[in-house]
Design a protein around this motif. Sequence first.
Motif, PDB file in Angstrom:
ATOM      1  N   GLU A 165       0.808  -1.217   0.000  1.00 50.98           N
ATOM      2  CA  GLU A 165       0.000   0.000   0.000  1.00 50.98           C
ATOM      3  C   GLU A 165       0.845   1.271   0.000  1.00 50.98           C
ATOM      4  O   GLU A 165       0.382   2.321  -0.431  1.00 50.98           O
ATOM      5  CB  GLU A 165      -0.941   0.016   1.214  1.00 50.98           C
ATOM      6  N   ARG A 166       2.061   1.205   0.475  1.00 49.03           N
ATOM      7  CA  ARG A 166       2.899   2.395   0.540  1.00 49.03           C
ATOM      8  C   ARG A 166       3.972   2.432  -0.555  1.00 49.03           C
ATOM      9  O   ARG A 166       4.155   3.421  -1.226  1.00 49.03           O
ATOM     10  CB  ARG A 166       3.565   2.494   1.923  1.00 49.03           C
ATOM     11  N   ALA A 167       4.686   1.318  -0.701  1.00 45.82           N
ATOM     12  CA  ALA A 167       5.766   1.251  -1.684  1.00 45.82           C
ATOM     13  C   ALA A 167       5.184   1.026  -3.090  1.00 45.82           C
ATOM     14  O   ALA A 167       4.027   0.662  -3.224  1.00 45.82           O
ATOM     15  CB  ALA A 167       6.709   0.111  -1.304  1.00 45.82           C
ATOM     16  N   PRO A 168       5.972   1.279  -4.129  1.00 44.03           N
ATOM     17  CA  PRO A 168       5.485   1.069  -5.500  1.00 44.03           C
ATOM     18  C   PRO A 168       5.114  -0.379  -5.813  1.00 44.03           C
ATOM     19  O   PRO A 168       4.328  -0.635  -6.710  1.00 44.03           O
ATOM     20  CB  PRO A 168       6.677   1.493  -6.365  1.00 44.03           C
ATOM     21  N   LEU A 225       1.391  -1.426  -6.425  1.00 47.72           N
ATOM     22  CA  LEU A 225       0.812  -0.896  -7.660  1.00 47.72           C
ATOM     23  C   LEU A 225       1.353  -1.642  -8.879  1.00 47.72           C
ATOM     24  O   LEU A 225       0.625  -1.901  -9.839  1.00 47.72           O
ATOM     25  CB  LEU A 225       1.142   0.602  -7.756  1.00 47.72           C
ATOM     26  N   LYS A 230      -0.508  -4.810  -9.172  1.00 49.09           N
ATOM     27  CA  LYS A 230      -1.848  -4.593  -9.716  1.00 49.09           C
ATOM     28  C   LYS A 230      -1.796  -4.388 -11.223  1.00 49.09           C
ATOM     29  O   LYS A 230      -2.707  -4.779 -11.945  1.00 49.09           O
ATOM     30  CB  LYS A 230      -2.503  -3.388  -9.041  1.00 49.09           C
ATOM     31  N   ALA A 231      -0.722  -3.760 -11.700  1.00 44.91           N
ATOM     32  CA  ALA A 231      -0.564  -3.581 -13.150  1.00 44.91           C
ATOM     33  C   ALA A 231      -0.473  -4.944 -13.837  1.00 44.91           C
ATOM     34  O   ALA A 231      -1.080  -5.165 -14.888  1.00 44.91           O
ATOM     35  CB  ALA A 231       0.681  -2.749 -13.457  1.00 44.91           C
ATOM     36  N   ARG A 274      -1.768  -7.698 -12.681  1.00 46.57           N
ATOM     37  CA  ARG A 274      -3.105  -8.279 -12.590  1.00 46.57           C
ATOM     38  C   ARG A 274      -4.015  -7.739 -13.694  1.00 46.57           C
ATOM     39  O   ARG A 274      -4.757  -8.478 -14.319  1.00 46.57           O
ATOM     40  CB  ARG A 274      -3.704  -7.928 -11.216  1.00 46.57           C
ATOM     41  N   GLU A 275      -3.937  -6.435 -13.934  1.00 46.28           N
ATOM     42  CA  GLU A 275      -4.858  -5.822 -14.878  1.00 46.28           C
ATOM     43  C   GLU A 275      -4.490  -6.132 -16.327  1.00 46.28           C
ATOM     44  O   GLU A 275      -5.358  -6.349 -17.157  1.00 46.28           O
ATOM     45  CB  GLU A 275      -4.883  -4.295 -14.674  1.00 46.28           C
ATOM     46  N   ALA A 280       1.672  -3.973 -19.111  1.00 45.66           N
ATOM     47  CA  ALA A 280       2.641  -3.655 -18.063  1.00 45.66           C
ATOM     48  C   ALA A 280       4.075  -3.737 -18.585  1.00 45.66           C
ATOM     49  O   ALA A 280       4.934  -2.951 -18.204  1.00 45.66           O
ATOM     50  CB  ALA A 280       2.454  -4.594 -16.876  1.00 45.66           C
ATOM     51  N   LEU A 302       7.885  -2.927 -16.758  1.00 44.37           N
ATOM     52  CA  LEU A 302       7.741  -3.918 -15.691  1.00 44.37           C
ATOM     53  C   LEU A 302       8.035  -5.316 -16.240  1.00 44.37           C
ATOM     54  O   LEU A 302       7.571  -5.674 -17.311  1.00 44.37           O
ATOM     55  CB  LEU A 302       6.321  -3.892 -15.116  1.00 44.37           C
ATOM     56  N   TYR A 348       7.935  -6.796 -28.550  1.00 43.42           N
ATOM     57  CA  TYR A 348       6.916  -7.815 -28.296  1.00 43.42           C
ATOM     58  C   TYR A 348       7.134  -9.054 -29.149  1.00 43.42           C
ATOM     59  O   TYR A 348       6.767 -10.154 -28.762  1.00 43.42           O
ATOM     60  CB  TYR A 348       5.514  -7.233 -28.487  1.00 43.42           C
ATOM     61  N   TYR A 362      10.125  -4.657 -21.558  1.00 48.44           N
ATOM     62  CA  TYR A 362      10.427  -3.903 -20.333  1.00 48.44           C
ATOM     63  C   TYR A 362      11.865  -3.406 -20.330  1.00 48.44           C
ATOM     64  O   TYR A 362      12.177  -2.404 -19.706  1.00 48.44           O
ATOM     65  CB  TYR A 362      10.118  -4.722 -19.071  1.00 48.44           C
ATOM     66  N   PRO A 419      -5.716  -0.093 -20.953  1.00 47.44           N
ATOM     67  CA  PRO A 419      -5.709   0.586 -19.651  1.00 47.44           C
ATOM     68  C   PRO A 419      -5.719  -0.467 -18.540  1.00 47.44           C
ATOM     69  O   PRO A 419      -6.193  -1.578 -18.753  1.00 47.44           O
ATOM     70  CB  PRO A 419      -7.025   1.363 -19.656  1.00 47.44           C
ATOM     71  N   PHE A 420      -5.162  -0.128 -17.378  1.00 51.35           N
ATOM     72  CA  PHE A 420      -5.330  -0.985 -16.206  1.00 51.35           C
ATOM     73  C   PHE A 420      -6.697  -0.622 -15.644  1.00 51.35           C
ATOM     74  O   PHE A 420      -6.830   0.298 -14.836  1.00 51.35           O
ATOM     75  CB  PHE A 420      -4.217  -0.736 -15.185  1.00 51.35           C
ATOM     76  N   ALA A 421      -7.716  -1.360 -16.100  1.00 55.33           N
ATOM     77  CA  ALA A 421      -9.095  -0.922 -15.922  1.00 55.33           C
ATOM     78  C   ALA A 421      -9.511  -0.780 -14.463  1.00 55.33           C
ATOM     79  O   ALA A 421     -10.300   0.082 -14.116  1.00 55.33           O
ATOM     80  CB  ALA A 421     -10.032  -1.879 -16.649  1.00 55.33           C
ATOM     81  N   LEU A 476      -7.804   0.282 -12.014  1.00 50.10           N
ATOM     82  CA  LEU A 476      -7.074   1.317 -11.287  1.00 50.10           C
ATOM     83  C   LEU A 476      -7.509   2.700 -11.765  1.00 50.10           C
ATOM     84  O   LEU A 476      -8.137   2.841 -12.810  1.00 50.10           O
ATOM     85  CB  LEU A 476      -5.563   1.136 -11.506  1.00 50.10           C
ATOM     86  N   ILE A 494       2.312   4.149 -12.453  1.00 46.50           N
ATOM     87  CA  ILE A 494       3.032   2.895 -12.667  1.00 46.50           C
ATOM     88  C   ILE A 494       4.125   3.095 -13.715  1.00 46.50           C
ATOM     89  O   ILE A 494       5.252   2.615 -13.561  1.00 46.50           O
ATOM     90  CB  ILE A 494       2.040   1.783 -13.074  1.00 46.50           C
ATOM     91  N   PHE A 543       7.162   5.093 -12.386  1.00 43.36           N
ATOM     92  CA  PHE A 543       8.113   4.384 -11.517  1.00 43.36           C
ATOM     93  C   PHE A 543       9.434   4.103 -12.226  1.00 43.36           C
ATOM     94  O   PHE A 543      10.467   3.979 -11.590  1.00 43.36           O
ATOM     95  CB  PHE A 543       7.528   3.048 -11.047  1.00 43.36           C
ATOM     96  N   PRO A 577      11.654   6.063  -8.856  1.00 43.50           N
ATOM     97  CA  PRO A 577      11.366   4.870  -8.048  1.00 43.50           C
ATOM     98  C   PRO A 577      10.588   5.162  -6.761  1.00 43.50           C
ATOM     99  O   PRO A 577       9.954   4.268  -6.223  1.00 43.50           O
ATOM    100  CB  PRO A 577      12.745   4.308  -7.713  1.00 43.50           C
ATOM    101  N   LYS A 594       7.512   6.542  -4.579  1.00 50.43           N
ATOM    102  CA  LYS A 594       6.111   6.681  -4.916  1.00 50.43           C
ATOM    103  C   LYS A 594       5.661   8.148  -4.983  1.00 50.43           C
ATOM    104  O   LYS A 594       4.951   8.533  -5.908  1.00 50.43           O
ATOM    105  CB  LYS A 594       5.248   5.918  -3.920  1.00 50.43           C
TER     106      LYS A 594
END
Lengths: 333, 241
Positions: A170-173, A176, A179-180, A182-183, A188, A193, B54, B75, B91-93, B95, B103, B106, B110, B112
């Motif tokens: 929840e605090r560090a990157p 998130l 979650k990227a 996951r989405e 990503a 990433l 890719y 990446y 999109p990361f739907a 979020l 994201i 980052f 690095p 947040k």
Amino acid sequence: MKTSRGAAILAIITAALLILPLVVHDTFVLRVLTEGIMWIGLAIAFDVIAGYTGYLNFGHGAFFGIGAYTIGILMMQAHLPFWVALPLGGVAAALTALIAGIPTLRLKGAYFAIATWALSRAIQQLALNVEFTGGPDGMRLEAFLNPLFFYYLMLITVGAIFLVLWYLLERAPFGLKLKAIREDEEGAKALGLNPTMLKMQSFILSAIPTGILGGIYAYWITFIDPSSTLGDLVSDQAVVMVVFGGMGTLFGPALGAILIFAFKTIFWAYLSDFQLLYLIILGALIAISVIFIPNGLWGTLVKRKAVARPQEKPEPASEPAALSAVAVPEEGN
Amino acid sequence: MTEPILKVNSVTKCFGGLTAVDDVSFSVEKGEIVGLIGPNGAGKTTLFNVISGYYAPTKGSVVFQGNDISGKPPYHLAGVGIGRTFQVVKPFAGLTVLENVTIASFLKHPKKADAERHAWQVLETTGLADRAHLSAAGLTLAGRKRLEISKALALDPSFLLLDEVVAGLNPTEADRTVELIMKLKAQGLTILIVEHIMRVIMNISDRLVVLNFGKKIAEGTPAEVSSDPHVVQAYFGEEAA
């Protein structure tokens, strides 16, 4: 303001849990609380890979069992003290995640769930069939019968797990970034990433606390066997708690763990004649929650709040800031 | 003349028996906008995917700032300064818009808090700041295309690959996106853009590369290309040529 209020509530709960044993001397209550706290830890650890990363791990119980057996074997056969064996339980679970993750994390969705489930069954069969685990007879640990010790050990361990996960997710990157993945894994990648790396880190982060909790469980219960620690129960219960409570958050699984565990305990303690009903009600509850509150209890509560807020006071930051172009609006988080 | 920022050397990409990109070579100079055009199925997006990592090329190589990057994962390429958007937006739907862009931030920021600050700046440039706290799933198509650009920009790239960021927008939205692209060029970004809308691509490109059936059939300024008989034939058929 919102976070400070949340922190205050958490502090009060923690303080209450810390002084509770001074007031309540009933061993049964203490035992139930110890196990309830353990389930909170198992549920939030499960949610790292399942909720944040989007990989439903039906082999979560394997990490728990491996932690339990590692502590059992190290204490009873290598005669290591508990405090030396305990961290090694986490290490063993981490190694399992590393080895299991290489083939399984390439899979997605149901395939990942099936593969991890099968792998955990294989590990259970292994424990049943080799000598050093005691096979189907299980393993008895040196008894250390001090309920108060285990209550506090569980409380402190789960508290520490919660804080570490809260910081990382929840605090560090890191949270998130998960979650990227996951989405949208492909999307990503374009943002720098490395999904393989992140998924592996997430899997290991989920495994370590689970292995440690398995270790504490083994020493506490003093008897482990393949069905109690390596069976479906841990995985299934974790899935139910997390889905019901709300995936991809820390409070959701904690809430789910408390409610489901309380429900289960009440049933087993006071309504044991209706055990069949327990599973029926639980099943119905899960079906209903998946259909009507897909975000889980916590997710639904938070969303309702989020929807209500902008109508009360609109976001002040962006419009003037966009005009001045240099000014950075204060973050709304 | 300085070394081109991107060199595509006889790149071929096959999928089984199908050759999607066939021996294509071209280069992009620093600060240029190069348009990649061609009829549907000409291999534009495949070529984009090869350049952005890719796909690995079946044959040939891609050289970025003097380094061979063929087959390097996306990446890694994001790290060396290549940002890209997707034709089918990604999109990361689940979020918020701000989280989506953070994201990407980052990569260069690095921490947040720094990343969020940087994401805000990007959102102001692209005009999404007023929607920062909305869920990305709630954006319109125009918003989502803008979000694609925002995410690519948040990487602080030196080279930008834009895959149909204008198509599907209404004329007003399209003009705003073109304005944004010109602003990015003015800031010194090099851009390779795939686009179907001729009005747009002819206006903003310094040079065009034309693909048809995976082969490069023409290259040059918009004026040169539009009078090229091969190009006219590819777009309008035999008789028109």
